[in-house]
Design an enzyme around this catalytic site. Structure first.
Site, short mmCIF file in Angstrom:
data_model
loop_
_atom_site.label_atom_id
_atom_site.label_comp_id
_atom_site.label_asym_id
_atom_site.label_seq_id
_atom_site.Cartn_x
_atom_site.Cartn_y
_atom_site.Cartn_z
N HIS A 102 -2.38 -6.53 -51.92
CA HIS A 102 -2.71 -7.89 -51.48
C HIS A 102 -4.20 -8.00 -51.22
O HIS A 102 -4.85 -7.04 -50.79
CB HIS A 102 -1.93 -8.26 -50.21
CG HIS A 102 -2.02 -7.24 -49.13
ND1 HIS A 102 -1.28 -6.08 -49.14
CD2 HIS A 102 -2.80 -7.18 -48.03
CE1 HIS A 102 -1.59 -5.35 -48.07
NE2 HIS A 102 -2.51 -5.99 -47.39
N HIS A 104 -6.94 -9.89 -48.99
CA HIS A 104 -7.18 -10.70 -47.79
C HIS A 104 -8.26 -11.73 -48.12
O HIS A 104 -9.30 -11.38 -48.69
CB HIS A 104 -7.71 -9.84 -46.65
CG HIS A 104 -6.75 -8.81 -46.14
ND1 HIS A 104 -6.02 -8.98 -44.98
CD2 HIS A 104 -6.39 -7.59 -46.61
CE1 HIS A 104 -5.27 -7.90 -44.76
NE2 HIS A 104 -5.49 -7.04 -45.74
P1 5GP Z 1 -3.15 -4.33 -44.78
O1 5GP Z 1 -3.32 -3.70 -43.42
O2 5GP Z 1 -2.06 -3.62 -45.56
O3 5GP Z 1 -4.42 -4.49 -45.56
O4 5GP Z 1 -2.68 -5.81 -44.51
C1 5GP Z 1 -1.36 -6.16 -44.24
C2 5GP Z 1 -1.41 -7.51 -43.60
O5 5GP Z 1 -0.11 -8.06 -43.62
C3 5GP Z 1 -1.87 -7.47 -42.15
O6 5GP Z 1 -3.02 -8.28 -41.97
C4 5GP Z 1 -0.65 -8.01 -41.39
O7 5GP Z 1 -1.02 -8.82 -40.30
C5 5GP Z 1 0.09 -8.79 -42.44
N1 5GP Z 1 1.52 -8.84 -42.22
C6 5GP Z 1 2.34 -7.81 -41.86
N2 5GP Z 1 3.61 -8.25 -41.75
C7 5GP Z 1 3.60 -9.57 -42.09
C8 5GP Z 1 4.61 -10.58 -42.14
O8 5GP Z 1 5.78 -10.37 -41.87
N3 5GP Z 1 4.22 -11.82 -42.52
C9 5GP Z 1 2.92 -12.12 -42.82
N4 5GP Z 1 2.63 -13.37 -43.15
N5 5GP Z 1 1.93 -11.20 -42.74
C10 5GP Z 1 2.27 -9.95 -42.39
#
Ligand code: 5GP
Ligand code: ZN
Length: 144
Positions: A102, A104
């Site tokens: 994903h 951001h």
């Molecule tokens: P990463 O840390 O993998 O780069 O980002 C994962 C993102 O997913 C985090 O910013 C976290 O807040 C978001 N996230 C985790 N669980 C959920 C969820 O159930 N729904 C949404 N909308 N975002 C989520």
């Protein structure tokens, strides 16, 4: 589209879990992050379950960036932000916590408190930079 039931983003994409959608097309969707780092923090995700950058092909990777670009353009008038950061965590060491790749998209305004920590304050020696560049060129299959 292949999805993985244990993956929260797949569950959002199939409608089993709730999310606030901001964009969708045949390949991608974008929704608001549930723990936003800044107001309007959005995530661009492929519909297909792919864990990380190495699983993306150039076409889908390009489409993710393009969706991020469109969102960034929309965020300025919609949210009144002054700038946007695109950020992607690939791997645990990089801070990835959801293993469905994903992008951001972070709307930025002065004094919002978000930032990346800077490392060195002086540049490394040229020969160190050259050695790193040589290794990377080799791994990329470029002529040295
Ligand atoms: P990463 O840390 O993998 O780069 O980002 C994962 C993102 O997913 C985090 O910013 C976290 O807040 C978001 N996230 C985790 N669980 C959920 C969820 O159930 N729904 C949404 N909308 N975002 C989520
Ligand atoms: Zn998934």
């Amino acid at each position: 589209m292949p999805t993985t039931p244990a993956c929260i983003f797949c569950r959002i994409l199939t409608g089993e879990a709730e999310a606030s959608l901001v964009y969708e097309d045949e390949n991608l969707a974008a929704f608001l992050d549930i723990f936003p780092m800044v107001h309007g923090h959005s995530l661009v995700v492929p519909r297909r379950h792919l864990a990380g950058l190495a699983d993306l092909d150039s076409d889908l990777g390009g489409k993710m960036i393009d969706a991020g670009r469109k969102l960034a353009t929309a965020m300025r008038p919609a949210l009144g932000c002054q700038g946007v950061n695109l950020f992607l965590a690939d791997g645990t060491a990089a801070g990835q916590t959801v293993f469905h790749v994903h992008l951001h998209v972070l709307p930025r305004s002065g004094g919002d408190g978000f930032g990346l920590r800077r490392g060195l304050h002086s540049p490394p020696a040229r020969h160190e930079l050259e050695e790193q560049a040589r290794r990377l060129r080799k791994a990329l299959g470029s002529p040295s």
